[in-house]
Design a protein around this motif. Structure first.
Motif, PDB file in Angstrom:
ATOM      1  N   GLY A  49      -5.352   5.585   1.277  1.00  0.00           N
ATOM      2  CA  GLY A  49      -4.465   4.948   0.305  1.00  0.00           C
ATOM      3  C   GLY A  49      -4.852   5.325  -1.114  1.00  0.00           C
ATOM      4  O   GLY A  49      -4.005   5.668  -1.942  1.00  0.00           O
ATOM      5  N   LYS A  50      -6.139   5.297  -1.364  1.00  0.00           N
ATOM      6  CA  LYS A  50      -6.641   5.642  -2.695  1.00  0.00           C
ATOM      7  C   LYS A  50      -6.283   7.081  -3.048  1.00  0.00           C
ATOM      8  O   LYS A  50      -5.894   7.383  -4.171  1.00  0.00           O
ATOM      9  CB  LYS A  50      -8.164   5.455  -2.685  1.00  0.00           C
ATOM     10  N   ALA A  51      -6.398   7.974  -2.046  1.00  0.00           N
ATOM     11  CA  ALA A  51      -6.179   9.401  -2.308  1.00  0.00           C
ATOM     12  C   ALA A  51      -4.726   9.718  -2.662  1.00  0.00           C
ATOM     13  O   ALA A  51      -4.464  10.720  -3.319  1.00  0.00           O
ATOM     14  CB  ALA A  51      -6.611  10.231  -1.098  1.00  0.00           C
ATOM     15  N   ILE A  52      -3.768   8.894  -2.210  1.00  0.00           N
ATOM     16  CA  ILE A  52      -2.398   9.157  -2.650  1.00  0.00           C
ATOM     17  C   ILE A  52      -2.058   8.392  -3.931  1.00  0.00           C
ATOM     18  O   ILE A  52      -0.916   8.359  -4.351  1.00  0.00           O
ATOM     19  CB  ILE A  52      -1.329   8.862  -1.560  1.00  0.00           C
ATOM     20  N   GLY A  53      -3.060   7.780  -4.525  1.00  0.00           N
ATOM     21  CA  GLY A  53      -2.852   7.191  -5.845  1.00  0.00           C
ATOM     22  C   GLY A  53      -2.596   5.698  -5.845  1.00  0.00           C
ATOM     23  O   GLY A  53      -2.116   5.141  -6.828  1.00  0.00           O
ATOM     24  N   MET A  54      -2.911   5.027  -4.729  1.00  0.00           N
ATOM     25  CA  MET A  54      -2.702   3.583  -4.699  1.00  0.00           C
ATOM     26  C   MET A  54      -3.780   2.849  -5.484  1.00  0.00           C
ATOM     27  O   MET A  54      -4.934   3.260  -5.476  1.00  0.00           O
ATOM     28  CB  MET A  54      -2.739   3.077  -3.255  1.00  0.00           C
ATOM     29  N   THR A  55      -3.388   1.733  -6.099  1.00  0.00           N
ATOM     30  CA  THR A  55      -4.368   0.861  -6.729  1.00  0.00           C
ATOM     31  C   THR A  55      -5.072   0.067  -5.629  1.00  0.00           C
ATOM     32  O   THR A  55      -4.620   0.056  -4.483  1.00  0.00           O
ATOM     33  CB  THR A  55      -3.685  -0.134  -7.676  1.00  0.00           C
TER      34      THR A  55
ATOM     35  N   GLN B 277      -2.721  -2.361  -4.037  1.00  0.00           N
ATOM     36  CA  GLN B 277      -1.761  -1.692  -3.143  1.00  0.00           C
ATOM     37  C   GLN B 277      -2.406  -1.299  -1.822  1.00  0.00           C
ATOM     38  O   GLN B 277      -1.809  -1.449  -0.758  1.00  0.00           O
ATOM     39  CB  GLN B 277      -1.177  -0.450  -3.835  1.00  0.00           C
TER      40      GLN B 277
ATOM     41  N   ARG C 134      -2.675  -4.525   0.149  1.00  0.00           N
ATOM     42  CA  ARG C 134      -1.396  -5.109   0.554  1.00  0.00           C
ATOM     43  C   ARG C 134      -0.656  -4.232   1.561  1.00  0.00           C
ATOM     44  O   ARG C 134      -0.117  -4.728   2.547  1.00  0.00           O
ATOM     45  CB  ARG C 134      -0.531  -5.315  -0.703  1.00  0.00           C
TER      46      ARG C 134
ATOM     47  N   MET D   8     -12.363  10.390  -6.222  1.00  0.00           N
ATOM     48  CA  MET D   8     -12.731   9.451  -5.163  1.00  0.00           C
ATOM     49  C   MET D   8     -14.170   9.030  -5.451  1.00  0.00           C
ATOM     50  O   MET D   8     -14.583   7.927  -5.115  1.00  0.00           O
ATOM     51  CB  MET D   8     -12.652  10.115  -3.790  1.00  0.00           C
TER      52      MET D   8
ATOM     53  N   THR E 115      -6.117   6.537 -11.152  1.00  0.00           N
ATOM     54  CA  THR E 115      -5.075   6.357 -10.141  1.00  0.00           C
ATOM     55  C   THR E 115      -3.985   7.405 -10.322  1.00  0.00           C
ATOM     56  O   THR E 115      -3.496   7.997  -9.362  1.00  0.00           O
ATOM     57  CB  THR E 115      -4.487   4.940 -10.272  1.00  0.00           C
TER      58      THR E 115
ATOM     59  N   ALA F 262      -2.857  10.587  -7.806  1.00  0.00           N
ATOM     60  CA  ALA F 262      -1.487  10.792  -7.335  1.00  0.00           C
ATOM     61  C   ALA F 262      -1.046  12.242  -7.530  1.00  0.00           C
ATOM     62  O   ALA F 262      -0.154  12.723  -6.853  1.00  0.00           O
ATOM     63  CB  ALA F 262      -0.544   9.841  -8.072  1.00  0.00           C
TER      64      ALA F 262
ATOM     65  N   VAL G 258       3.647   4.322  -4.631  1.00  0.00           N
ATOM     66  CA  VAL G 258       2.972   4.830  -5.831  1.00  0.00           C
ATOM     67  C   VAL G 258       3.982   5.362  -6.847  1.00  0.00           C
ATOM     68  O   VAL G 258       3.931   5.024  -8.030  1.00  0.00           O
ATOM     69  CB  VAL G 258       1.956   5.931  -5.452  1.00  0.00           C
TER      70      VAL G 258
END
Ligand SMILES: Nc1ncnc2c1ncn2[C@@H]1O[C@H](COP(=O)(O)OP(=O)(O)O)[C@@H](O)[C@H]1O
Ligand SMILES: [Mg+2]
Lengths: 221, 261
Positions: A125-131, A134, A137, B53, B84, B88, B116
């Motif tokens: 999730g983090k890698a696709i840019g989620m906070t 997010q 949730r 990361m 963030t 993305a 996102v």
């Protein structure tokens, strides 16, 4: 033996028993809703690393998980009023004991559920840019809650059984009504048999449903 | 040649352990870079510092010439919001796929655009359809990850990253967890992506693949880039003793070219 069963006094008091059953359900439902909500908060606090948040939550959980519920209920009814500025009636005392007990157990369920989700899920999730929110949730909670549901339903079953403990402080739930009736009518065998049957009829379907649900979860992986 | 990414004197430590010891690297638009090196040499850590990361201990990352983070007197400070947004823009694919098990293949691929990028439902659907088609899995759109083979899961994971329309793609040993017969389909997908001009940084032990797709091969040892150059320069005619040893270990047994027709 030759005991003659006589259920007439039980049937004659059906209105009283119905009120008792109603009170049992009200107490159980109230404590379930409050206990789960508080459990989510406490579980979240235990998940955080800051000692000022983590420590009180941990203490709370350990105290309520490692003392008998009966003692908790008696304490809130007989001891707490002495130090509390507000009046504590039987319903409040029973609710406090059962709610806090349920909260302590469900806090652990929440925490274990979230921990059971692999680190790779947060990372994806983090890698696709989620906070962080997010990730929680959209990715972690949906998976965690599925795994937590059987445990929560078991809590509900346990809680329903524990409501009968409120009879010791004379809260008018099913067990208390039964005690009153059996003292007046001298029919403990019939009365407590019927109470056991009522509880069984109430709880067994719930327990069956939990078992089914667990199997279904296992099948769907 | 336009520069898309630059690392300047990048350091990363975990507690007392210094894993990256001052990496300098400039990556051109469309360039395909393969990182090789022994286990524990810091390859994953390097990739993970590029999309934050992991936060580098010191040094700087530039995207299109713009530095990430703010220089202060006590080092570079980063704001989570900026990181963030950077993540993305950079796609990452993992060794263990990490697909979301509670979502179908299609939902996995739509998740980034939806949550996102806040794309419209039509736009999300479009992107996901296109990317699934590109990795050859539009026919598995409604399957859950548990119903897919490892190779298919990894291709969905690539589609999920691509749906964000990233500027750079990072691949961290993406075929290491796969059964040997499933490795090929994933490598072919990556090769097609490289041919389309995607900028890629790839950590892999598939040296044959490295040889045929890389514009440049970097050999990492002990937190430094010990040797780099074209695939023949590094993989066929290595200069450093450590590189030679590494390659010896990877080519002890070789198959003569199979005759398949
Ligand atoms: N999050 C972490 N915390 C502590 N040590 C780490 C962490 N990530 C990696 N390391 C250590 O850093 C070194 C390099 O790891 P890594 O970048 O994964 O190497 P590679 O991918 O080349 O095998 C290893 O010694 C590893 O144990
Ligand atoms: Mg690695």
């Amino acid at each position: 033996m030759g005991y003659q069963f006589d259920f007439s006094a039980v049937i004659g008091n059906w209105k009283l028993l119905l009120i008792g059953l109603q009170n049992s359900i009200i107490l159980g439902a109230t404590c379930l809703v409050l206990g789960l909500s508080l459990g989510l908060i406490v579980g979240g606090m235990r998940y955080m690393r800051a000692p000022i948040v983590n420590w009180p939550a941990t203490a709370f959980v350990e105290v309520f998980r490692n003392t008998p519920v009966l003692v908790q209920i008696m304490w809130f009814f007989f001891a707490f009023p002495i130090i509390s500025p507000v009046e504590i009636n039987a319903f409040t005392a029973a609710s406090l004991g059962l709610t806090l007990n349920t909260a302590a157990f469900s806090a652990e369920i929440f925490r274990a559920g979230i921990r059971s989700v692999e680190k790779g899920q947060w990372e994806a999730g983090k890698a696709i840019g989620m906070t962080y929110i997010q990730q929680l949730r959209r990715i972690v909670l949906p998976q965690a809650i599925r795994r937590m549901l059987p445990a929560f339903m078991n809590r509900a079953v346990e809680l329903m059984k524990m409501t009968s403990l409120a009879s010791v402080i004379a809260y008018g739930e099913l067990m208390h009504k039964a005690k009153q009736i059996s003292t007046l009518e001298f029919n403990p065998i019939e009365m407590y048999t019927v109470v056991a049957l009522i509880f069984f009829a109430l709880i067994f379907p719930l327990a069956l449903f939990v078992q089914r649900f667990e199997l279904k979860l296992k099948d769907s992986g | 040649m336009t520069e898309i990414l630059r690392l300047r004197n990048l350091h990363k430590s975990f507690g007392p352990l210094e894993v990256l010891k001052g990496i300098d690297l400039a990556v051109a638009q469309g360039e395909v870079i393969v990182l090789i090196g022994a286990s524990g040499s810091g390859k994953s850590t390097l990739l993970r510092c590029i999309n934050f990361m992991e936060i580098p201990t010191s040094g700087r990352v530039f995207l299109h010439g713009t530095p990430v983070g703010r220089q202060t007197s006590s080092g570079v400070s980063y704001v989570e919001r900026e990181l963030t947004q950077i993540r993305a823009r950079i796609g990452m694919v993992f060794q263990h796929f990490n697909l979301f098990p509670h979502m179908t293949a299609l939902q996995n691929v739509m998740e980034g655009p939806r949550t996102v990028l806040k794309c419209s439902p039509d736009e999300c659907r479009n992107r996901a359809d296109n990317q699934l088609r590109k990795v050859g899995l539009e026919w598995k759109a409604d399957a859950y990850p548990s119903q897919l083979s490892g190779g298919q899961q990894q291709r969905v994971a690539i589609a999920r990253a691509l749906a964000m329309e990233p500027e750079i793609m990072l691949f961290d040993e993406v075929t290491s967890a796969l059964d040997p017969e499933l490795v090929g389909e994933v490598l072919i997908t990556m090769k097609e992506l490289a041919d389309e001009g995607m900028t890629m940084l790839i950590v892999t032990h598939e040296l044959g693949f490295a040889y045929s797709v890389a514009d440049r091969v970097l050999f990492l040892a002990d937190g430094n880039v010990l040797e780099q150059g074209s695939p023949p320069e590094v993989l066929t005619y290595p200069k450093e003793e450590a590189t030679k040893n590494f390659l010896r270990g990877h080519s002890s047994f070789r198959l003569p070219e199979p005759q398949l027709d």
